[in-house]
Design an enzyme around this catalytic site. Sequence first.
Site, PDB file in Angstrom:
ATOM      1  N   PRO A 131     -19.430  14.382  29.568  1.00  0.00           N
ATOM      2  CG  PRO A 131     -17.918  14.998  31.237  1.00  0.00           C
ATOM      3  CD  PRO A 131     -18.011  14.246  29.943  1.00  0.00           C
ATOM      4  CD  GLU A 132     -18.200  17.010  26.349  1.00  0.00           C
ATOM      5  OE1 GLU A 132     -17.221  16.826  25.609  1.00  0.00           O
ATOM      6  OE2 GLU A 132     -18.894  16.058  26.805  1.00  0.00           O
ATOM      7  CB  VAL A 133     -25.192  17.894  28.591  1.00  0.00           C
ATOM      8  CG1 VAL A 133     -25.195  17.718  27.078  1.00  0.00           C
ATOM      9  CG2 VAL A 133     -25.064  16.545  29.287  1.00  0.00           C
ATOM     10  CB  ILE A 135     -20.373  22.550  32.514  1.00  0.00           C
ATOM     11  CG1 ILE A 135     -19.701  22.058  31.225  1.00  0.00           C
ATOM     12  CG2 ILE A 135     -19.840  21.807  33.725  1.00  0.00           C
ATOM     13  CD1 ILE A 135     -18.221  22.399  31.142  1.00  0.00           C
ATOM     14  CG  PHE A 137     -19.154  22.963  26.267  1.00  0.00           C
ATOM     15  CD1 PHE A 137     -19.168  24.230  25.703  1.00  0.00           C
ATOM     16  CD2 PHE A 137     -18.202  22.057  25.836  1.00  0.00           C
ATOM     17  CE1 PHE A 137     -18.249  24.585  24.735  1.00  0.00           C
ATOM     18  CE2 PHE A 137     -17.273  22.398  24.870  1.00  0.00           C
ATOM     19  CZ  PHE A 137     -17.299  23.672  24.322  1.00  0.00           C
TER      20      PHE A 137
END
Length: 249
Positions: A131-133, A135, A137
């Site tokens: 799920p980085e994208v 936030i 990231f």
Amino acid sequence: PVLYSVEGAVARITLNRPEKRNALNAVVIAGVKESLGQAAADERVRAIVIAGAGKDFCSGADLSALQQIAQASVDENAEDARSLLDLFVLIRQIPVPVVAAVTGRALAGGAGLASACDIVLASASARFGYPEVKIGFVPAMVMAILRRNVSEKRAFELVTRGAEISAQQAHSFGLVNQIYADESFDSDVATYVNEFAKLSRSAVSLTKTLLYQMDGMSFSAALQTGADVNVIARLTEDCRQRVAKFLKH
């Protein structure tokens, strides 16, 4: 924050921050690396299991780590990233199989940690995701591992959409080796990893090293390296003893 134990031929490394969903921080990463080193030095150990205490395997970086990232300098961020990089490399250098036993969620760096292991065993209700994208990231280092586990199209979908997938989907994508029922997960994992106790430690070690060494090699170079390892394997004491025992039967 990290527990280590050895039972029979299996070493167990447990991320022990259930109240934080076993989120990664510098202390946890250092603890896992130290435990891997202990296991590698123990001749009794034929396999290593990495698991999470409580409901989840690992939810990725914790909030305090994310706050530090936001406030850190370039050099500090580089050092922090290098620590996780070293862990992923170390897992491939460990001479015995490293098995991720995933229950609950394995997200972001947690999904990276699981997929960095040689084998991933998942409970039926487990979830995986990058799920980085969401936030702003980038799942940067874990992408190097993901790209070696799944197709380009699957990797692109997983890292750009940030959605969670089920254990069944992860299995169909190639991220998971085996799925076991939640109710029997611990015993099924134990049965699976204990099989390594019956095998030649030196042969498994040479096989693991060769498999990852071949990554990126040309066909002819891979064959030549395989021939070299073939010779080394024949000269090991374990091979000689096992071949002699096999011929007697």
